[in-house]
Design a protein around this motif. Structure first.
Motif, short mmCIF file in Angstrom:
data_model
loop_
_atom_site.label_atom_id
_atom_site.label_comp_id
_atom_site.label_asym_id
_atom_site.label_seq_id
_atom_site.Cartn_x
_atom_site.Cartn_y
_atom_site.Cartn_z
N GLN A 65 0.82 -1.38 0.10
CA GLN A 65 0.04 0.07 0.06
C GLN A 65 0.71 1.18 0.10
N LYS A 66 2.03 1.13 0.90
CA LYS A 66 2.87 2.23 1.01
C LYS A 66 3.62 2.66 -0.36
N LYS A 67 3.99 1.42 -1.00
CA LYS A 67 4.70 1.52 -2.30
C LYS A 67 3.63 2.22 -3.36
N GLU A 68 2.14 1.57 -3.40
CA GLU A 68 1.25 2.32 -4.38
C GLU A 68 1.06 3.90 -4.27
N ILE A 69 0.93 4.17 -3.04
CA ILE A 69 0.87 5.61 -2.94
C ILE A 69 2.47 6.51 -3.24
N LEU A 70 3.22 5.88 -2.74
CA LEU A 70 4.58 6.83 -3.44
C LEU A 70 4.47 6.56 -4.84
N GLN A 71 4.16 5.61 -5.45
CA GLN A 71 4.24 5.60 -7.10
C GLN A 71 3.21 6.47 -7.62
N SER A 72 1.96 6.70 -7.04
CA SER A 72 0.96 7.49 -7.43
C SER A 72 1.24 8.82 -7.49
N SER A 73 2.26 9.15 -6.53
CA SER A 73 2.79 10.51 -6.04
C SER A 73 1.52 11.20 -5.68
N ASP A 74 0.65 10.75 -5.24
CA ASP A 74 -0.38 11.48 -4.33
C ASP A 74 -0.01 11.97 -2.96
N GLU A 135 1.69 16.03 -9.07
CA GLU A 135 2.33 15.82 -10.56
C GLU A 135 3.79 15.58 -10.43
N ALA A 136 4.39 15.70 -9.02
CA ALA A 136 5.79 15.44 -8.92
C ALA A 136 6.09 14.11 -8.95
N PRO A 137 7.16 13.61 -9.65
CA PRO A 137 7.58 12.36 -9.96
C PRO A 137 8.20 11.68 -8.57
N ILE A 138 7.95 10.38 -7.92
CA ILE A 138 8.69 10.01 -7.18
C ILE A 138 10.13 9.49 -7.54
N SER A 139 11.03 9.69 -6.56
CA SER A 139 12.29 9.30 -7.18
C SER A 139 12.50 7.71 -7.09
N THR A 140 13.22 7.46 -8.30
CA THR A 140 13.28 5.95 -8.53
C THR A 140 14.17 5.19 -7.45
N ASN A 141 14.76 5.87 -6.63
CA ASN A 141 15.45 5.45 -5.42
C ASN A 141 14.80 4.54 -4.57
N SER A 142 13.38 4.82 -4.47
CA SER A 142 12.49 4.20 -3.61
C SER A 142 12.53 2.62 -3.65
N GLU A 143 12.41 2.25 -5.30
CA GLU A 143 12.73 0.89 -5.65
C GLU A 143 13.45 -0.01 -5.00
N GLN A 144 14.67 0.44 -4.59
CA GLN A 144 15.84 -0.27 -3.99
C GLN A 144 15.43 -0.71 -2.55
N TYR A 145 14.71 0.26 -1.93
CA TYR A 145 14.35 0.16 -0.50
C TYR A 145 13.34 -1.06 -0.39
N PHE A 146 12.37 -0.57 -1.33
CA PHE A 146 11.27 -1.88 -1.24
C PHE A 146 11.79 -3.07 -1.74
N GLN A 147 12.77 -3.17 -2.79
CA GLN A 147 13.33 -4.61 -3.15
C GLN A 147 14.02 -5.22 -1.84
#
Length: 208
Positions: A65-74, A135-147
């Motif tokens: 859920q956290k990841k989806e919120i971050l990726q939606s940039s909401d 509209e602000a894009p989320i940093s791709t750095n978040s993916e490494q933390y989730f992985q």
């Protein structure tokens, strides 16, 4: 005509009965120990494996859920749910730590906590950014933390399956041993019963 046992026969009969008595006590103690082992194993499977699998599942759901919120940039949703989700994850992590952990599991648990803390640190920096907009894009750095976090969760989930299977196998082996001992006990009692009959009625002294 009646039969009277000689002193030697009485001694042999008494010794045989003593053996039966000791055999019953020994097998009862063994059965009691086997019952304790099976009971402990069942408790372990439920408290330390089934419940922990549920904790891991709920942690995974919260992270997704956290990841989806971050990726939606909401940004609004992120600020509203950020603390609530983290509190839920922290509570589940604490519950997980209260279970009995194997050495390998403890290492993975420590890694999980460290990677979750790293993810929180990243999120805190993101949430505190006043310039966040939908509209602000989320940093791709978040993916490494989730992985990193999901790898730990996958490893811990695998450990639950392996340990659960090991405990169940141990319980089954204990039950088989108990069944074998029970059969041996019955056989031994039958043999001893026959021996007692032979000892009692062997070379009796006759008295009119």
């Amino acid at each position: 005509m009646r039969w009277k046992l000689s002193l030697a026969q009485r001694i042999r009969a008494g010794a045989a009965l003593a053996v039966v008595f000791l055999l019953i006590i020994a097998t009862n103690l063994i059965d009691k120990n086997h019952f304790r082992i099976v009971k402990e194993n069942l408790t372990t499977v439920y408290e330390d494996r089934l419940l922990t699998k549920n904790y891991l599942y709920l942690i995974s759901r919260n992270l997704q859920q956290k990841k989806e919120i971050l990726q939606s940039s909401d940004a609004d949703d992120l600020r509203e749910l950020h603390l609530a989700i983290n509190d839920s994850i922290d509570a589940l992590i604490d519950r997980f730590s209260s279970t009995k952990l194997t050495e390998q599991e403890s290492l993975r648990y420590t890694s999980l906590k460290e990677n979750i803390q790293a993810l929180k640190k990243f999120e805190n920096a993101y949430v505190s950014d006043e310039s966040i907009t939908p509209e602000a894009p989320i940093s791709t750095n978040s993916e490494q933390y989730f992985q990193a976090v999901f790898q730990d969760l996958d490893a811990l989930y695998k450990i639950q399956l392996e340990e659960g299977s090991r405990v169940i196998s141990s319980s089954n082996q204990t039950i088989k041993s108990s069944d074998l001992i029970a059969k041996l006990e019955i056989g031994a009692l039958i043999v001893i019963g026959i021996l007692i009959q032979l000892l009692i009625f062997m070379k009796p002294s006759k008295h009119q």
